[in-house]
Write a protein that holds these residues in place. Structure first.
Motif, mmCIF file in Angstrom:
data_model
loop_
_atom_site.group_PDB
_atom_site.id
_atom_site.type_symbol
_atom_site.label_atom_id
_atom_site.label_comp_id
_atom_site.label_asym_id
_atom_site.label_seq_id
_atom_site.Cartn_x
_atom_site.Cartn_y
_atom_site.Cartn_z
ATOM 1 N N UNK A 10 18.394 2.273 -6.114
ATOM 2 C CA UNK A 10 17.877 1.022 -5.578
ATOM 3 C C UNK A 10 18.635 0.615 -4.324
ATOM 4 N N UNK A 11 19.928 0.768 -4.340
ATOM 5 C CA UNK A 11 20.746 0.422 -3.177
ATOM 6 C C UNK A 11 20.360 1.292 -1.975
ATOM 7 N N UNK A 12 20.135 2.582 -2.212
ATOM 8 C CA UNK A 12 19.725 3.501 -1.156
ATOM 9 C C UNK A 12 18.358 3.119 -0.602
ATOM 10 N N UNK A 13 17.425 2.755 -1.513
ATOM 11 C CA UNK A 13 16.076 2.354 -1.095
ATOM 12 C C UNK A 13 16.124 1.073 -0.270
ATOM 13 N N UNK A 14 16.856 0.081 -0.723
ATOM 14 C CA UNK A 14 16.909 -1.210 -0.043
ATOM 15 C C UNK A 14 17.624 -1.129 1.304
ATOM 16 N N UNK A 15 18.384 -0.091 1.546
ATOM 17 C CA UNK A 15 19.050 0.080 2.838
ATOM 18 C C UNK A 15 18.022 0.273 3.948
ATOM 19 N N UNK A 16 16.827 0.682 3.610
ATOM 20 C CA UNK A 16 15.759 0.865 4.593
ATOM 21 C C UNK A 16 14.953 -0.394 4.852
ATOM 22 N N UNK A 17 15.233 -1.484 4.155
ATOM 23 C CA UNK A 17 14.486 -2.737 4.305
ATOM 24 C C UNK A 17 14.777 -3.348 5.677
ATOM 25 N N UNK A 18 13.963 -4.188 6.233
ATOM 26 C CA UNK A 18 12.702 -4.700 5.700
ATOM 27 C C UNK A 18 11.573 -3.680 5.894
ATOM 28 N N UNK A 19 10.675 -3.651 4.945
ATOM 29 C CA UNK A 19 9.568 -2.712 4.976
ATOM 30 C C UNK A 19 8.361 -3.383 5.624
ATOM 31 N N UNK A 20 7.648 -2.680 6.498
ATOM 32 C CA UNK A 20 6.502 -3.285 7.178
ATOM 33 C C UNK A 20 5.360 -3.572 6.208
ATOM 34 N N UNK A 21 4.698 -4.682 6.401
ATOM 35 C CA UNK A 21 3.530 -5.037 5.584
ATOM 36 C C UNK A 21 2.274 -4.752 6.391
ATOM 37 N N UNK A 22 1.278 -4.111 5.786
ATOM 38 C CA UNK A 22 0.051 -3.827 6.518
ATOM 39 C C UNK A 22 -0.758 -5.094 6.762
ATOM 40 N N UNK A 23 -1.515 -5.098 7.836
ATOM 41 C CA UNK A 23 -2.417 -6.215 8.115
ATOM 42 C C UNK A 23 -3.631 -6.098 7.201
ATOM 43 N N UNK A 24 -4.423 -7.155 7.113
ATOM 44 C CA UNK A 24 -5.623 -7.093 6.278
ATOM 45 C C UNK A 24 -6.604 -6.057 6.820
ATOM 46 N N UNK A 25 -6.658 -5.886 8.140
ATOM 47 C CA UNK A 25 -7.547 -4.872 8.730
ATOM 48 C C UNK A 25 -7.088 -3.466 8.346
ATOM 49 N N UNK A 26 -5.787 -3.234 8.322
ATOM 50 C CA UNK A 26 -5.263 -1.926 7.924
ATOM 51 C C UNK A 26 -5.545 -1.648 6.452
ATOM 52 N N UNK A 27 -5.425 -2.675 5.619
ATOM 53 C CA UNK A 27 -5.737 -2.492 4.196
ATOM 54 C C UNK A 27 -7.213 -2.188 3.992
ATOM 55 N N UNK A 28 -8.084 -2.911 4.692
ATOM 56 C CA UNK A 28 -9.524 -2.668 4.572
ATOM 57 C C UNK A 28 -9.846 -1.238 4.992
#
Length: 79
Positions: A10-28
Motif C-alpha cells: 500500500x505504501x508503494x502504491x500510494x507513493x504514485x498518488x495523486x492518481x488522475x481521474x477521468x472526465x465524464x467524456x472519457x468514461x463514456x
C-alpha cells in the motif's frame, strides 16, 4: 515488503498518488462498444435480435457503435 524499495504494498502504491481521474467524456468513451454488421440493401441493420432502419445512403456501412444500455441511437461508420 517490496524487495527493491523496502516499502509495503500500500505504501508503494500510494507513493504514485495523486492518481488522475477521468472526465465524464472519457468514461463514456471507455464504455462504448462497437460491432461489425453490414447494412443490407434494404437499409436495415440487425443488432442483438433487433432490426434498425437506417438511411439508404448507409448501405454497405459496416461499423456500429453506441452505448450498450441506450440502444435508441446507434452510430454507423461507412468503410
Amino acid at each position: 515488503m517490496h524487495s527493491e524499495t523496502g516499502q509495503g504494498s500500500l505504501e508503494w502504491w500510494m507513493a504514485g498518488a495523486p492518481f488522475p481521474s477521468p472526465t465524464s467524456a472519457q468514461l463514456a468513451e471507455a464504455f462504448k462498444w462497437s460491432e461489425v454488421r453490414q447494412v443490407t440493401k434494404t437499409a436495415t441493420v440487425r443488432l442483438f435480435s433487433n432490426s434498425y432502419c437506417v438511411d439508404a445512403s448507409l448501405v454497405r456501412g459496416r461499423g456500429i457503435g453506441g452505448q450498450p444500455l441506450a440502444l435508441r441511437r446507434i452510430l454507423i461508420a461507412v468503410s
